[in-house]
Design a protein around this motif. Sequence first.
Motif, PDB file in Angstrom:
ATOM      1  N   MET A 292       1.084  -1.500   0.018  1.00  0.00           N
ATOM      2  CA  MET A 292       0.256   0.016   0.387  1.00  0.00           C
ATOM      3  C   MET A 292       1.027   1.185   0.105  1.00  0.00           C
ATOM      4  O   MET A 292       0.456   2.427  -0.332  1.00  0.00           O
ATOM      5  CB  MET A 292      -0.715  -0.282   0.838  1.00  0.00           C
ATOM      6  N   ARG A 293       2.071   1.134   1.035  1.00  0.00           N
ATOM      7  CA  ARG A 293       2.795   2.046   0.246  1.00  0.00           C
ATOM      8  C   ARG A 293       3.190   2.833  -0.469  1.00  0.00           C
ATOM      9  O   ARG A 293       4.063   3.325  -1.200  1.00  0.00           O
ATOM     10  CB  ARG A 293       3.660   2.395   2.125  1.00  0.00           C
ATOM     11  N   ILE A 294       4.007   1.517  -1.239  1.00  0.00           N
ATOM     12  CA  ILE A 294       4.268   1.930  -2.158  1.00  0.00           C
ATOM     13  C   ILE A 294       3.580   1.974  -3.135  1.00  0.00           C
ATOM     14  O   ILE A 294       4.112   3.247  -4.344  1.00  0.00           O
ATOM     15  CB  ILE A 294       4.784   0.644  -3.050  1.00  0.00           C
ATOM     16  N   ALA A 295       2.300   1.364  -3.164  1.00  0.00           N
ATOM     17  CA  ALA A 295       1.273   2.386  -4.354  1.00  0.00           C
ATOM     18  C   ALA A 295       1.345   3.361  -3.727  1.00  0.00           C
ATOM     19  O   ALA A 295       1.578   4.658  -4.829  1.00  0.00           O
ATOM     20  CB  ALA A 295       0.468   1.440  -4.259  1.00  0.00           C
ATOM     21  N   ALA A 296       1.200   3.946  -3.030  1.00  0.00           N
ATOM     22  CA  ALA A 296       0.775   5.081  -2.331  1.00  0.00           C
ATOM     23  C   ALA A 296       1.911   6.122  -3.441  1.00  0.00           C
ATOM     24  O   ALA A 296       1.878   7.266  -3.518  1.00  0.00           O
ATOM     25  CB  ALA A 296       0.670   6.108  -1.343  1.00  0.00           C
ATOM     26  N   LEU A 297       2.874   5.938  -2.867  1.00  0.00           N
ATOM     27  CA  LEU A 297       5.088   6.455  -3.074  1.00  0.00           C
ATOM     28  C   LEU A 297       4.776   6.880  -4.936  1.00  0.00           C
ATOM     29  O   LEU A 297       4.798   7.580  -5.706  1.00  0.00           O
ATOM     30  CB  LEU A 297       5.786   5.395  -2.725  1.00  0.00           C
ATOM     31  N   ILE A 298       4.030   6.233  -6.156  1.00  0.00           N
ATOM     32  CA  ILE A 298       4.225   5.424  -7.199  1.00  0.00           C
ATOM     33  C   ILE A 298       2.868   5.836  -7.889  1.00  0.00           C
ATOM     34  O   ILE A 298       2.695   5.811  -8.815  1.00  0.00           O
ATOM     35  CB  ILE A 298       5.039   4.772  -7.415  1.00  0.00           C
ATOM     36  N   HIS A 299       2.102   6.270  -7.452  1.00  0.00           N
ATOM     37  CA  HIS A 299       0.502   6.355  -7.889  1.00  0.00           C
ATOM     38  C   HIS A 299       0.264   7.166  -8.732  1.00  0.00           C
ATOM     39  O   HIS A 299      -0.544   7.168  -9.632  1.00  0.00           O
ATOM     40  CB  HIS A 299      -0.655   6.622  -6.685  1.00  0.00           C
ATOM     41  N   ASP A 300       0.839   8.323  -8.861  1.00  0.00           N
ATOM     42  CA  ASP A 300       1.130   9.223 -10.164  1.00  0.00           C
ATOM     43  C   ASP A 300       2.276   9.265 -11.096  1.00  0.00           C
ATOM     44  O   ASP A 300       2.970  10.123 -11.454  1.00  0.00           O
ATOM     45  CB  ASP A 300       0.934  10.629  -9.351  1.00  0.00           C
ATOM     46  N   ILE A 301       2.748   8.539 -11.201  1.00  0.00           N
ATOM     47  CA  ILE A 301       3.736   7.427 -12.001  1.00  0.00           C
ATOM     48  C   ILE A 301       3.983   8.157 -13.352  1.00  0.00           C
ATOM     49  O   ILE A 301       4.907   8.657 -14.209  1.00  0.00           O
ATOM     50  CB  ILE A 301       4.542   6.647 -11.593  1.00  0.00           C
ATOM     51  N   GLY A 302       2.973   8.031 -13.619  1.00  0.00           N
ATOM     52  CA  GLY A 302       2.166   7.934 -14.681  1.00  0.00           C
ATOM     53  C   GLY A 302       1.754   9.601 -15.054  1.00  0.00           C
ATOM     54  O   GLY A 302       2.244  10.110 -16.298  1.00  0.00           O
ATOM     55  N   LYS A 303       2.472  10.592 -14.006  1.00  0.00           N
ATOM     56  CA  LYS A 303       1.086  11.925 -13.967  1.00  0.00           C
ATOM     57  C   LYS A 303       2.735  12.793 -15.720  1.00  0.00           C
ATOM     58  O   LYS A 303       2.681  13.837 -16.128  1.00  0.00           O
ATOM     59  CB  LYS A 303       1.531  12.662 -12.975  1.00  0.00           C
ATOM     60  N   PRO A 304       4.624  12.726 -15.464  1.00  0.00           N
ATOM     61  CA  PRO A 304       5.683  13.290 -15.874  1.00  0.00           C
ATOM     62  C   PRO A 304       4.571  13.559 -17.238  1.00  0.00           C
ATOM     63  O   PRO A 304       4.942  13.961 -18.394  1.00  0.00           O
ATOM     64  CB  PRO A 304       6.661  12.805 -15.327  1.00  0.00           C
TER      65      PRO A 304
END
Length: 474
Positions: A292-304
């Motif tokens: 869950m913490r990894i998901a939260a950390l990279i949840h916006d990895i697609g924004k750039p």
Amino acid sequence: MKEKNEKAITIASLLLKRLNTAGFEAYLVGGCVRDMIMGIEPEEYKAVDVDIASSAAPHEAEKVFCDMNIAETGIKHGTITVTAPKDHIAKVSAAESILFKGGWNAEITTFRCDGSYSDGRHPDEVGFVSTIEEDLSRRDFTMNALACDAEGNILDLFGGKEDISRRVIRAVGDPERRFREDALRIMRALRFAACLGFDIEEETERAAFECRALLKNISAERFFGEFRRLAAGKYAGKVIRKYTEIIGEIMPELLRMKGFSQNNPYHKYDVLEHCIRTMEKIKTTNENREYMRIAALIHDIGKPDTYSEDEKGMGHFYDHASAGNVKAERLLRRMKADKSTIKRICTIIKYHSLIFEKDEALLKKWMNRFTPAVLFEILELKKADNYATGNMSAELLRKFDDVEIMMERILDESQCFSLKDLAVNGDDMIALGIERGPEIGEMLKALLDMVIEEKAANERSVLLEEAGRLRDET
């Protein structure tokens, strides 16, 4: 946890005394001594684990513990693993009877020193030495270079106890040499900082930054093994902020997110800072904390990759959740994460933009689609995500809370939201004359939708009547 720690100390003492009685030096070493001094038992430990260093060679240690289960787990490095047998009929003392109860294992390693590390990962050779002092001098950090004898006396050659009291992570000897021997020690330093809340000592920190490129020499599995534990640490946000450039050697996606302005009044922070704040805010359990913490950390990895601006110059990230799902999967596969972890994290990321409404029928359909456990996690990420914008309204928070209460009520009342809860099944459809094949599944789904939307009661007689009506209409 206190009882578990006391059990570990008791087991270790008894094992040490056995070795001493047989004529060998033996000490409890490493992290278990550190934890004993700090009075903590790490949550990640699921069983009682102890590490012992001894003057006994492996074959000699095997003789000492011949009445227990022994595995030659690292025999070429001088290590055997001892666990209690499930059944033991020999007569033992009352004090030693604890040794024959399950739930623990002990690694017993001959005093050793490591040779050169030509690959920056593994010692080219391992040599055995005659003293605990030589053994401790090869260890990574002072807080881990502590030894404890059977009577509870602490051997501290490098100031480890003082560093623990000062809450400092300091390399044993020359930090650059320690990191060049095994670059994973850099990630271990970061993981300890994240889990314990310690600061990394200045020279050790400098060497970590200077040697960070060496992380490319270690396997993805070893890196990710440390990173996932780092992410679960209480102080992970502080560590990731400070050491993004180090972690970014292997996870450059974080470097791309750092400083990437969202250029939108809804967001106060850049992409990485927003994600770190989401990670810090998200509620987890012992079972789901890492992913869950990894998901939260990279949840916006697609924004750039999805950034665009409208005619007013405002930033937008259309379909960034789907793009994030793809990028997260690539990242996690590169890290050699297991398939179930990848699937769970990517599902949560892909649907973190789901719009939740206080609509029981809709929630039941989603609980059927995702499973209740996954839907609760999507909702939790959604809530933390909104908190981390810096603009969470009280009204939106109440809405999330109300949705969560509705979902819990659906479960508590055992309301029907999946085919397994339906009062009829495929055999009932066959009895109605519906041919085997996809038509049965379609009929059951239509009945489930009627129950979810409260157009029919989840009662066998009612559903059979509705199924007959639908059959006749087609």
